[in-house]
Design an enzyme around this catalytic site. Sequence first.
Site, PDB file in Angstrom:
ATOM      1  N   GLU A   1       0.816  -1.215   0.000  1.00  0.00           N
ATOM      2  CA  GLU A   1       0.000   0.000   0.000  1.00  0.00           C
ATOM      3  C   GLU A   1       0.854   1.272   0.000  1.00  0.00           C
ATOM      4  O   GLU A   1       0.351   2.362   0.238  1.00  0.00           O
ATOM      5  CB  GLU A   1      -0.955  -0.010   1.193  1.00  0.00           C
ATOM      6  CG  GLU A   1      -2.010  -1.088   1.072  1.00  0.00           C
ATOM      7  CD  GLU A   1      -3.011  -1.113   2.207  1.00  0.00           C
ATOM      8  OE1 GLU A   1      -2.766  -0.481   3.260  1.00  0.00           O
ATOM      9  OE2 GLU A   1      -4.049  -1.787   2.046  1.00  0.00           O
TER      10      GLU A   1
ATOM     11  N   GLY B   1      -5.497 -14.672  -6.137  1.00  0.00           N
ATOM     12  CA  GLY B   1      -6.197 -15.270  -7.265  1.00  0.00           C
ATOM     13  C   GLY B   1      -6.534 -16.738  -7.065  1.00  0.00           C
ATOM     14  O   GLY B   1      -7.110 -17.366  -7.951  1.00  0.00           O
TER      15      GLY B   1
ATOM     16  N   TYR C   1     -14.092  -7.359  -4.426  1.00  0.00           N
ATOM     17  CA  TYR C   1     -15.175  -6.991  -3.515  1.00  0.00           C
ATOM     18  C   TYR C   1     -16.499  -6.846  -4.263  1.00  0.00           C
ATOM     19  O   TYR C   1     -17.544  -7.291  -3.784  1.00  0.00           O
ATOM     20  CB  TYR C   1     -14.849  -5.701  -2.772  1.00  0.00           C
ATOM     21  CG  TYR C   1     -13.604  -5.778  -1.916  1.00  0.00           C
ATOM     22  CD1 TYR C   1     -13.206  -6.973  -1.320  1.00  0.00           C
ATOM     23  CD2 TYR C   1     -12.821  -4.662  -1.701  1.00  0.00           C
ATOM     24  CE1 TYR C   1     -12.068  -7.046  -0.533  1.00  0.00           C
ATOM     25  CE2 TYR C   1     -11.678  -4.722  -0.904  1.00  0.00           C
ATOM     26  CZ  TYR C   1     -11.311  -5.917  -0.324  1.00  0.00           C
ATOM     27  OH  TYR C   1     -10.187  -5.982   0.451  1.00  0.00           O
TER      28      TYR C   1
ATOM     29  N   TYR D   1      -5.072  -9.623   4.148  1.00  0.00           N
ATOM     30  CA  TYR D   1      -3.885  -9.725   3.308  1.00  0.00           C
ATOM     31  C   TYR D   1      -3.675 -11.169   2.896  1.00  0.00           C
ATOM     32  O   TYR D   1      -3.826 -12.087   3.711  1.00  0.00           O
ATOM     33  CB  TYR D   1      -2.656  -9.234   4.074  1.00  0.00           C
ATOM     34  CG  TYR D   1      -1.355  -9.419   3.326  1.00  0.00           C
ATOM     35  CD1 TYR D   1      -1.007  -8.548   2.300  1.00  0.00           C
ATOM     36  CD2 TYR D   1      -0.494 -10.450   3.637  1.00  0.00           C
ATOM     37  CE1 TYR D   1       0.195  -8.714   1.608  1.00  0.00           C
ATOM     38  CE2 TYR D   1       0.705 -10.617   2.954  1.00  0.00           C
ATOM     39  CZ  TYR D   1       1.037  -9.750   1.938  1.00  0.00           C
ATOM     40  OH  TYR D   1       2.222  -9.916   1.255  1.00  0.00           O
ATOM     41  N   VAL D   2      -3.326 -11.343   1.626  1.00  0.00           N
ATOM     42  CA  VAL D   2      -2.950 -12.641   1.082  1.00  0.00           C
ATOM     43  C   VAL D   2      -1.603 -12.453   0.397  1.00  0.00           C
ATOM     44  O   VAL D   2      -1.406 -11.468  -0.338  1.00  0.00           O
ATOM     45  CB  VAL D   2      -4.004 -13.156   0.073  1.00  0.00           C
ATOM     46  CG1 VAL D   2      -3.550 -14.447  -0.598  1.00  0.00           C
ATOM     47  CG2 VAL D   2      -5.351 -13.356   0.758  1.00  0.00           C
TER      48      VAL D   2
ATOM     49  N   GLU E   1     -10.477  -4.549   9.478  1.00  0.00           N
ATOM     50  CA  GLU E   1      -9.390  -3.570   9.455  1.00  0.00           C
ATOM     51  C   GLU E   1      -8.385  -3.896   8.354  1.00  0.00           C
ATOM     52  O   GLU E   1      -7.983  -3.020   7.606  1.00  0.00           O
ATOM     53  CB  GLU E   1      -8.691  -3.530  10.818  1.00  0.00           C
ATOM     54  CG  GLU E   1      -7.516  -2.578  10.888  1.00  0.00           C
ATOM     55  CD  GLU E   1      -7.884  -1.123  10.658  1.00  0.00           C
ATOM     56  OE1 GLU E   1      -7.008  -0.373  10.199  1.00  0.00           O
ATOM     57  OE2 GLU E   1      -9.028  -0.717  10.932  1.00  0.00           O
TER      58      GLU E   1
ATOM     59  N   GLY F   1      -8.418 -17.821  -4.447  1.00  0.00           N
ATOM     60  CA  GLY F   1      -9.653 -17.914  -3.671  1.00  0.00           C
ATOM     61  C   GLY F   1      -9.438 -17.747  -2.172  1.00  0.00           C
ATOM     62  O   GLY F   1     -10.415 -17.749  -1.414  1.00  0.00           O
TER      63      GLY F   1
END
Length: 158
Positions: free
Chosen positions: A26, A93, A131, A86-87, A83, A95
């Site tokens: 980010e 991609g 989302y 994270y992956v 809050e 799932g």
Amino acid sequence: MFDIRKAGPEDAATILRFITELAVYEKAGHEVEATVQSVTESLFGPNSVSQAAICERDGLPVGFAVWFFSYSTWQARNGLYLEDLYVTPDQRGTGAGRLMLRYLARIAVEKGCGRFEWSVLDWNEPAIKAYEAIGAEPLTEWTRYRLSGAALENFAAG
């Protein structure tokens, strides 16, 4: 394929690693002040208001989520506020993120929450698309405000 479990104090170092990786993604890595000790105390200490989950694939952590319960006066019901989710880049991609969102949605339903909310950076198109694919809608009428650091301390001091 994936397992999602409630996080515990033994996960604090992993959570901190994920927090740092997320902050770098980010473009805010320089803002991370968290330490293993502060993560442990804030998420698992006696005064914690937040909860965390770890997503694992084949026994290895690949993601995390941190959330807390908010309150809607209009609904007179709690809400669940995500809050952070994270992956790891190598698992995006697959799932995993969707499964974590569903895990949290189930908690919200089980706890009688009227809302499940989160924020996303306006430039994070992959997240926004994910989302919207699950039926989430952006709020267009509300602008978030924040007091932090010196501004918060100065205002509190009067």
